[in-house]
Design an enzyme around this catalytic site. Structure first.
Site, PDB file in Angstrom:
ATOM      1  N   ARG A  48      14.927  -8.827   5.229  1.00 25.15           N
ATOM      2  CA  ARG A  48      13.529  -9.265   5.283  1.00 25.15           C
ATOM      3  C   ARG A  48      13.134  -9.972   3.982  1.00 25.15           C
ATOM      4  O   ARG A  48      12.231 -10.794   3.953  1.00 25.15           O
ATOM      5  CB  ARG A  48      12.577  -8.091   5.588  1.00 25.15           C
ATOM      6  CG  ARG A  48      11.106  -8.463   5.491  1.00 25.15           C
ATOM      7  CD  ARG A  48      10.182  -7.612   6.381  1.00 25.15           C
ATOM      8  NE  ARG A  48      10.457  -6.201   6.334  1.00 25.15           N
ATOM      9  CZ  ARG A  48      10.124  -5.399   5.305  1.00 25.15           C
ATOM     10  NH1 ARG A  48       9.494  -5.877   4.255  1.00 25.15           N
ATOM     11  NH2 ARG A  48      10.423  -4.122   5.354  1.00 25.15           N
ATOM     12  N   TYR A 101      -2.077 -29.952  12.892  1.00 27.28           N
ATOM     13  CA  TYR A 101      -1.420 -29.273  14.008  1.00 27.28           C
ATOM     14  C   TYR A 101      -2.400 -28.246  14.614  1.00 27.28           C
ATOM     15  O   TYR A 101      -3.084 -27.539  13.869  1.00 27.28           O
ATOM     16  CB  TYR A 101      -0.144 -28.598  13.484  1.00 27.28           C
ATOM     17  CG  TYR A 101       0.558 -27.810  14.535  1.00 27.28           C
ATOM     18  CD1 TYR A 101       1.174 -28.452  15.605  1.00 27.28           C
ATOM     19  CD2 TYR A 101       0.576 -26.418  14.491  1.00 27.28           C
ATOM     20  CE1 TYR A 101       1.801 -27.714  16.604  1.00 27.28           C
ATOM     21  CE2 TYR A 101       1.209 -25.687  15.478  1.00 27.28           C
ATOM     22  CZ  TYR A 101       1.811 -26.345  16.532  1.00 27.28           C
ATOM     23  OH  TYR A 101       2.425 -25.624  17.510  1.00 27.28           O
ATOM     24  N   ASP A 173       1.552 -30.653   4.936  1.00 23.29           N
ATOM     25  CA  ASP A 173       2.545 -30.425   5.994  1.00 23.29           C
ATOM     26  C   ASP A 173       3.322 -31.731   6.188  1.00 23.29           C
ATOM     27  O   ASP A 173       2.764 -32.744   6.603  1.00 23.29           O
ATOM     28  CB  ASP A 173       1.777 -30.015   7.264  1.00 23.29           C
ATOM     29  CG  ASP A 173       2.685 -29.651   8.428  1.00 23.29           C
ATOM     30  OD1 ASP A 173       3.805 -30.211   8.519  1.00 23.29           O
ATOM     31  OD2 ASP A 173       2.266 -28.828   9.266  1.00 23.29           O
ATOM     32  N   LYS A 198      11.194 -28.987  14.249  1.00 24.42           N
ATOM     33  CA  LYS A 198      11.076 -30.390  14.653  1.00 24.42           C
ATOM     34  C   LYS A 198      12.261 -31.211  14.151  1.00 24.42           C
ATOM     35  O   LYS A 198      13.373 -30.947  14.538  1.00 24.42           O
ATOM     36  CB  LYS A 198       9.728 -30.931  14.167  1.00 24.42           C
ATOM     37  CG  LYS A 198       8.555 -29.969  14.417  1.00 24.42           C
ATOM     38  CD  LYS A 198       8.256 -29.746  15.891  1.00 24.42           C
ATOM     39  CE  LYS A 198       7.333 -28.566  16.173  1.00 24.42           C
ATOM     40  NZ  LYS A 198       6.011 -28.630  15.579  1.00 24.42           N
TER      41      LYS A 198
HETATM   42  C1  LIG Z   1       4.956 -27.766  15.327  1.00 21.24           C
HETATM   43  C2  LIG Z   1       4.209 -27.955  14.101  1.00 21.24           C
HETATM   44  C3  LIG Z   1       3.814 -26.862  13.315  1.00 21.24           C
HETATM   45  C4  LIG Z   1       4.079 -25.435  13.720  1.00 21.24           C
HETATM   46  O1  LIG Z   1       5.440 -25.166  13.756  1.00 21.24           O
HETATM   47  P1  LIG Z   1       6.115 -24.037  14.692  1.00 21.24           P
HETATM   48  O2  LIG Z   1       7.532 -24.084  14.249  1.00 21.24           O
HETATM   49  O3  LIG Z   1       5.903 -24.446  16.104  1.00 21.24           O
HETATM   50  O4  LIG Z   1       5.440 -22.754  14.378  1.00 21.24           O
HETATM   51  C5  LIG Z   1       3.152 -27.116  12.124  1.00 21.24           C
HETATM   52  N1  LIG Z   1       2.870 -28.375  11.748  1.00 21.24           N
HETATM   53  C6  LIG Z   1       3.225 -29.449  12.478  1.00 21.24           C
HETATM   54  C7  LIG Z   1       2.878 -30.816  11.997  1.00 21.24           C
HETATM   55  C8  LIG Z   1       3.898 -29.276  13.677  1.00 21.24           C
HETATM   56  O5  LIG Z   1       4.220 -30.353  14.419  1.00 21.24           O
END
Ligand SMILES: *Cc1c(COP(=O)(O)O)cnc(C)c1O
Length: 383
Positions: A48, A101, A173, A198
């Site tokens: 963890r 998001y 992000d 992604k």
């Molecule tokens: C998908 C996404 C997230 C969240 O990610 P998860 O892996 O689905 O929790 C955050 N920011 C952006 C820009 C995203 O496309």
């Protein structure tokens, strides 16, 4: 060392006991200690807190983002939550971009306020709008550029400057462009968040996240939130994501080139109202995008004549494109943000942010671009 060399080699050294060229999947909960006095002598105690396979992925991403250090998470949202948990307390104020998001919006809107943190959503594409809402208790500014789903672009350097001159952290992000096309830490941001689900993984195989920071102090604070809340990435996911990341640049180049071609083609289609793609000169921040990033990414959005009804018909008519949430994978995906990824945002806020009912979001994959266009063309002819 160049980006391509780092994406293949950073973080990975042949296993000293066997010579295996790939970092093994250390599928182990705990790590045996040599003695009480040498606790954590080999760097690990319980998965963890940290794990050698996860660490290899973290080192690779640190090298790619040119950061100080990285922590990896079970999802992109877990990464975002760790940043909030690690850096905020009751009474603090945060500024969040109005287009982010959907899950980030939902967490900020539904949970931060429960813990006494005040949130203001502001148009991050206008740096002045950010300074206007900052106040003495502001602890961080959270941006996403290009933003999901409208592809609005934030001037990361300008926002970093506004934040740092007020002693406020800039968190951004970087999921859509990845460090191959954009490195926010070099533009003055303090923290970069990724949904590794992604483009970094790129194969629709895993759910993961990461936080790359510019200082040891920030690293310690988010790592403490991660171990306390139990948000770490699993060894198997770290291994798979590392394999995906080795071809990041090649996928980004190809998928972005196809995205540009598709965006241009859509722009000339009589049934399309408008197309948003940061690589089109018609995008309001084309100049800025060209300056702060070395590529425009593989996400395109557009609105068809007839709004929601036609948009839905189109999405039900495509065959090669998959109607699915997620983005960044080698498979091309088509999404209806209003009913799928951004349903958590109230209708009124969505309209203000430009997330219209007929908006169609494309994540361009690695198929032949002619096939992708043919499929869109025949679907558009049927709506
Ligand atoms: C998908 C996404 C997230 C969240 O990610 P998860 O892996 O689905 O929790 C955050 N920011 C952006 C820009 C995203 O496309």
């Amino acid at each position: 060392m160049g980006f391509r060399t780092k994406q293949v080699h950073a973080g990975v050294t042949p296993d000293p006991t066997t010579g295996a060229i790939l970092t093994p999947i250390f599928q182990s909960t705990t790590f045996v200690q040599d003695s009480v006095d040498e606790y954590m002598g080999k760097g690990y105690s319980y998965s963890r807190g940290g794990n050698p396979t996860v660490r290899a992925f973290e080192e690779k991403l640190t090298a790619l983002e040119q950061g100080h250090d990285t922590t990896a998470y079970s999802s992109g949202m877990a990464a975002t939550v760790a940043v909030f948990l690690g850096l905020l307390q009751a009474g603090d104020h945060v500024v969040i971009a109005d287009v982010v998001y959907g899950g980030t919006y939902r967490f900020a809107d539904q949970f931060l306020s429960k813990f006494g943190v005040d949130v203001t959503f502001a148009d991050a594409s206008d740096p002045a709008a950010i300074s206007e809402v900052m106040r003495p208790g502001t602890r961080l500014v959270f941006t996403e550029s290009p933003a999901n789903p409208t592809l609005k672009v934030t001037d990361l350097e300008a926002v970093s400057e506004i934040a740092s001159s007020a002693g406020v952290l800039h968190v951004t992000d970087n999921t859509f462009l990845t460090p191959y096309f954009q490195r926010p830490l070099e533009l003055g941001a303090n923290i970069v968040i990724h949904s590794t689900t992604k483009f970094l993984d790129g194969h629709n195989a895993t759910l993961g996240g990461a936080v790359v920071v510019d200082s040891q102090e920030l690293h310690d604070r988010v790592a403490f939130a991660r171990i306390s809340a139990g948000l770490i990435m699993s060894p198997m996911v770290a291994w798979l994501t590392m394999q995906g990341a080795k071809t990041l640049s090649e996928r980004m180049d190809r998928q972005s080139a196809s995205a540009l071609e598709i965006a241009r083609w859509l722009g000339g289609h009589p049934k399309v109202d408008y197309v948003n793609y940061p690589g089109l000169p018609s995008h309001p921040q084309f100049e800025l995008s060209s300056r702060q990033a070395s590529g425009f990414g593989a996400m395109v959005c557009f609105e068809v004549h007839g709004g929601s009804e036609t948009g839905k018909k189109l999405m039900d008519s495509v065959e090669l494109w998959s109607l699915a949430e997620n983005l960044g994978s080698v498979e091309s995906l088509i999404t209806h943000p209003v009913t799928m990824t951004h349903a958590a945002i109230p209708a009124e806020e969505r309209v203000k942010a430009g997330i219209t009912d007929g908006l169609v979001r494309l994540s361009v994959g690695l198929e032949d671009v002619e096939d992708l266009i043919d499929d869109l063309d025949s679907a558009l002819s049927r709506v």
